[in-house]
Design a protein around this motif. Structure first.
Motif, PDB file in Angstrom:
ATOM      1  N   UNK A  34     -28.974   9.581   9.185  1.00 32.99           N
ATOM      2  CA  UNK A  34     -27.912   9.162   8.267  1.00 32.99           C
ATOM      3  C   UNK A  34     -28.533   8.919   6.906  1.00 32.99           C
ATOM      4  N   UNK A  35     -27.940   9.463   5.874  1.00 27.41           N
ATOM      5  CA  UNK A  35     -28.420   9.220   4.516  1.00 27.41           C
ATOM      6  C   UNK A  35     -27.793   7.942   3.979  1.00 27.41           C
ATOM      7  N   UNK A  36     -28.544   7.238   3.156  1.00 30.02           N
ATOM      8  CA  UNK A  36     -27.995   6.065   2.477  1.00 30.02           C
ATOM      9  C   UNK A  36     -26.892   6.534   1.538  1.00 30.02           C
ATOM     10  N   UNK A  37     -25.958   5.660   1.250  1.00 32.69           N
ATOM     11  CA  UNK A  37     -24.841   6.011   0.367  1.00 32.69           C
ATOM     12  C   UNK A  37     -25.369   6.571  -0.954  1.00 32.69           C
ATOM     13  N   UNK A  38     -24.880   7.741  -1.322  1.00 35.18           N
ATOM     14  CA  UNK A  38     -25.282   8.386  -2.561  1.00 35.18           C
ATOM     15  C   UNK A  38     -26.562   9.200  -2.474  1.00 35.18           C
ATOM     16  N   UNK A  39     -27.247   9.134  -1.342  1.00 36.05           N
ATOM     17  CA  UNK A  39     -28.509   9.866  -1.171  1.00 36.05           C
ATOM     18  C   UNK A  39     -28.261  11.190  -0.449  1.00 36.05           C
ATOM     19  N   UNK A  40     -29.141  12.146  -0.677  1.00 33.60           N
ATOM     20  CA  UNK A  40     -29.034  13.429   0.015  1.00 33.60           C
ATOM     21  C   UNK A  40     -30.302  13.743   0.797  1.00 33.60           C
ATOM     22  N   UNK A  41     -31.179  12.734   0.936  1.00 33.65           N
ATOM     23  CA  UNK A  41     -32.398  12.949   1.714  1.00 33.65           C
ATOM     24  C   UNK A  41     -32.824  11.651   2.386  1.00 33.65           C
ATOM     25  N   UNK A  42     -33.694  11.815   3.358  1.00 34.07           N
ATOM     26  CA  UNK A  42     -34.225  10.671   4.080  1.00 34.07           C
ATOM     27  C   UNK A  42     -35.654  10.982   4.503  1.00 34.07           C
ATOM     28  N   UNK A  43     -36.523   9.969   4.425  1.00 34.48           N
ATOM     29  CA  UNK A  43     -37.908  10.080   4.868  1.00 34.48           C
ATOM     30  C   UNK A  43     -38.039   9.267   6.148  1.00 34.48           C
ATOM     31  N   UNK A  44     -38.561   9.913   7.187  1.00 37.57           N
ATOM     32  CA  UNK A  44     -38.717   9.274   8.497  1.00 37.57           C
ATOM     33  C   UNK A  44     -40.190   9.300   8.863  1.00 37.57           C
ATOM     34  N   UNK A  45     -40.729   8.156   9.218  1.00 32.54           N
ATOM     35  CA  UNK A  45     -42.118   8.075   9.685  1.00 32.54           C
ATOM     36  C   UNK A  45     -42.085   7.830  11.181  1.00 32.54           C
ATOM     37  N   UNK A  46     -42.971   8.524  11.897  1.00 32.18           N
ATOM     38  CA  UNK A  46     -42.999   8.378  13.340  1.00 32.18           C
ATOM     39  C   UNK A  46     -44.331   8.791  13.925  1.00 32.18           C
ATOM     40  N   UNK A  47     -44.377   8.724  15.244  1.00 30.57           N
ATOM     41  CA  UNK A  47     -45.586   9.087  15.972  1.00 30.57           C
ATOM     42  C   UNK A  47     -45.175   9.646  17.327  1.00 30.57           C
TER      43      UNK A  47
END
Length: 138
Positions: A34-47
């Motif tokens: 889900x993108x934050x309101x007004x955003x068109x991208x998201x950064x996800x950190x994982x392992x």
């Protein structure tokens, strides 16, 4: 375990390029992006470790441009993208690299599968990663 026809052919032919997550799906459910309101991208950190994998879904519309980039600590870690209802991946990271950009052909939930190749999964290696996902247009 139900094996898709194209996977059965690859397995029977001895071609072992199938992602570890397809070999042993863990009980984890896909994570909706889900993108934050007004955003068109998201950064996800994982392992991920061994035959684990992470599945993400993103709901986008036909004609939008989907961009996915994976930065990982393990050179045997990749991602695949599958369109809604598709039998085969739209993008296969192990053969095409760790960056995708393209206009999606249909609307719906696209699946992004982050995985370790079988060689690394068998050694129970770990991959720390940053996945950047964006959807723009229409």
């Amino acid at each position: 375990m139900k094996v898709k026809p194209f996977l059965a052919i690859a397995l029977l032919s001895g071609a072992y390029i199938v992602p570890a997550t397809l070999q042993a799906q863990d009980a984890s459910k896909p994570v909706a992006i889900q993108f934050a309101k007004g955003a068109s991208s998201k950064v996800i950190k994982g392992s991920i470790r061994g035959d684990q994998g992470r599945l993400y879904t993103i709901n986008i519309k036909a004609g939008q441009t989907l961009k996915v980039k994976l930065v990982t600590s393990n050179s045997s870690s990749y991602f695949n993208i599958t369109a809604p209802g598709a039998q085969e991946a739209l993008f296969i990271g192990s053969t095409e690299g760790n960056s995708y950009s393209g206009v999606v052909p249909s609307s719906g939930n696209y699946t992004i599968d982050v995985y370790l190749m079988r060689n690394a999964a068998r050694r129970n290696e770990t991959a720390n990663y940053t996945l950047t996902v964006s959807a723009t247009g229409k």
